[in-house]
Scaffold this active site. Structure first.
Site, short mmCIF file in Angstrom:
data_model
loop_
_atom_site.label_atom_id
_atom_site.label_comp_id
_atom_site.label_asym_id
_atom_site.label_seq_id
_atom_site.Cartn_x
_atom_site.Cartn_y
_atom_site.Cartn_z
N ALA A 162 1.02 4.52 13.49
CA ALA A 162 1.55 3.24 14.00
C ALA A 162 0.70 2.72 15.14
O ALA A 162 0.46 1.50 15.25
CB ALA A 162 2.99 3.42 14.44
N GLU B 243 8.83 1.43 11.58
CA GLU B 243 9.91 2.42 11.47
C GLU B 243 9.26 3.78 11.45
O GLU B 243 8.59 4.15 10.49
CB GLU B 243 10.73 2.17 10.19
N GLY C 155 6.25 5.34 8.88
CA GLY C 155 5.41 6.53 8.91
C GLY C 155 5.37 7.14 10.31
O GLY C 155 6.32 7.03 11.07
N SER C 156 4.24 7.72 10.63
CA SER C 156 4.11 8.51 11.86
C SER C 156 3.73 7.64 13.06
O SER C 156 3.16 6.56 12.93
CB SER C 156 3.05 9.60 11.67
N LYS D 186 0.86 -1.17 0.00
CA LYS D 186 0.00 0.00 0.00
C LYS D 186 0.90 1.23 0.00
O LYS D 186 1.44 1.62 1.04
CB LYS D 186 -0.92 -0.02 1.22
#
Length: 487
Positions: A239, A256, A234-235, A181
């Protein structure tokens, strides 16, 4: 150009999903916009829970055959994918620059070659992946890496294809099937990757690409009971939502996340080197999770460091990323630009001083900024901005430098400039970070573990660590002399 394709600088890109080895359109679309000038690139199929479920089903159906495919054959196909990437470096570079605004020269010379290297590295690592057998009271222990199953990989917009293939390559090498995605702000090169993988002979359903908004399809992917691994970059807030979604099925996660990394400059450092490292933090318009956005400089050299930094930063050219002479391109989206400016304006209102920058240049570009007179507990020091905004603080002792460096909720990376090897050893041992660079920056090797501590992430990937994540590790214990003779 047809109803479901668009042309970007002469390159044809399919705007549909890639599911089960064929193109699938959605009833609705979303608009992809170039950060270079705000122009519309085209309309992209907007996935729903229906497409998400279809992609997972395709990955599940393809998994048994791909998992049973020999290591040598998997490696051969991944090398063929790398060959396909190398043949299309120019196409991939111009499409990604148009889509996310990063420098075209960087894509040509570094990023896209790294995409090919991602596939080659993990293909080769697969062929040598082993653990030496060991004995327990005469019994033999044999460790193996079994493919885990369908994997959902959710990737960011700041280095779309490189970071996607950093996940796709080891997942496929491990024998897993994949649902990728890509970020909705930069989806185009993921579509091209699907074409390249199919041409390389990757079987249908082994790699699937679903486009759309995470808020609309994310939960359908991450909560699906047939998904056995989830990797996300991402953020922190996203997460958390992914972790909550995956918890019901106890699906293993690799996360990450953000960073607020320090650059520690000691008085004994080579100041020219330190300044070069500092100015490098403006790379990709500051949209790098590993960036050392907090300068911590020893008091006795702070004034001279700042003077040299300002002089060096003034030589940077900001503008169209397609031009060879450009050093800093645009930020990804007007929404991100607004977020960056809001951070800076709040900091200035709270008493920070802009040594350089501190303002937008226009609707797409933010002026490279350095802020001083910032408090350690201030928002601008503690929170990730993800733009060309840096802060500078001073310290007087090594202990204070370490304290300030570790005093955020993040722990992704740290950079250290010093001429004292013993100091470097002492300080790096105390820094909370997944990666520490000493007198260098952004030197990355795929065999090294990569990930963050604290709110910067969960888990490590790279080399064998990637296979540890994407596989189910098995230990087989064999009794001595227990075999029946067939003679």
């Amino acid at each position: 150009m047809t109803e479901h394709t668009l042309t970007v600088a002469g390159v044809t890109v399919d705007t549909r999903h890639w599911i089960g080895g064929r193109r699938v359109a959605s009833a609705e679309t979303f608009t992809d916009v170039s950060p270079i000038d705000g122009s519309t690139i085209g309309e992209i199929s907007r996935g729903t829970a229906l497409e998400a479920a279809a992609a997972v089903a395709a990955a599940k159906a393809a998994f048994p055959v791909w998992a049973a495919t020999s290591r040598a054959e998997r490696a051969r196909i991944l090398h063929a994918v790398a060959d396909g990437v190398e043949k299309r470096i120019e196409d991939l570079s111009i499409v990604e620059t148009t889509d996310n605004g990063a420098l075209l020269r960087s894509h040509r010379r570094g990023v896209m070659p790294r995409v090919a290297h991602n596939f080659r590295f993990f293909a080769d690592w697969l062929l040598k992946l082993e653990h030496e057998d060991f004995e327990t009271r005469g019994h033999t222990n044999h460790v193996s890496w079994d493919p885990a199953g369908p994997s959902v990989l959710i990737t960011p917009w700041n280095a779309p294809l490189m970071l996607a293939t950093w996940k796709v390559a080891p997942a496929l090498a491990a024998g897993n099937t994949v649902v990728l995605k890509p970020a909705e702000w930069s989806p185009l090169t993921a579509s091209l990757l699907a074409d390249i993988a199919a041409e390389a002979g990757l079987p249908a359903g082994v790699l699937n690409v679903v486009q759309g908004y995470g808020s609309e399809i994310g939960d359908a992917l991450t909560s699906h009971p047939d998904v056995r691994r989830i990797s996300f970059t991402g953020s922190v807030p996203t997460a958390r939502r992914i972790a909550e979604s995956a918890a019901g099925n106890l699906t293993p996660l690799s996360l990450e996340l953000g960073g607020k990394s320090p650059l520690l400059v000691f008085a004994d450092a080579d100041l020219d080197l330190a300044v070069d490292l500092a100015v490098e933090q403006y790379d990709n318009a500051g949209q790098v999770c590993l960036a050392a956005t907090r300068f911590l400089v020893e008091e006795s050299v702070a004034e001279e460091f700042t003077r040299r930094f300002v002089e060096k930063a003034a030589t940077l050219t900001q503008g169209d990323p397609r031009h060879e002479t450009t050093d800093i391109g645009p930020n990804i989206h007007p929404r991100q630009l607004e977020k960056i400016d809001a951070f800076v304006q709040r900091a200035l209102a709270a008493g920070a001083r802009a040594v350089i920058g501190g303002h937008r240049k226009d609707t797409q570009y933010y002026a490279p900024t350095l802020l001083t007179d910032v408090a350690q507990d201030s928002e601008i020091v503690q929170e990730e901005v993800f733009g060309p905004v840096l802060t500078l603080q001073t310290f007087s002792t090594e202990e204070e430098a370490v304290r300030l460096a570790n005093d955020t909720r993040f722990g992704l990376a740290a950079t250290l400039a010093t001429a004292d090897a013993e100091r470097a050893e002492r300080v790096t041992a105390q820094l909370v970070a997944g990666t520490v660079w000493v007198n260098c920056f952004f030197v990355r090797d795929l065999q090294a573990p990569f990930g963050g501590s604290r709110h910067s992430g969960v888990g490590r990937e790279g080399g064998t660590w990637s296979f540890d994540f994407y596989c189910d590790l098995k230990n087989t214990v064999i009794a001595p002399n227990g075999w029946k003779s067939h003679g």
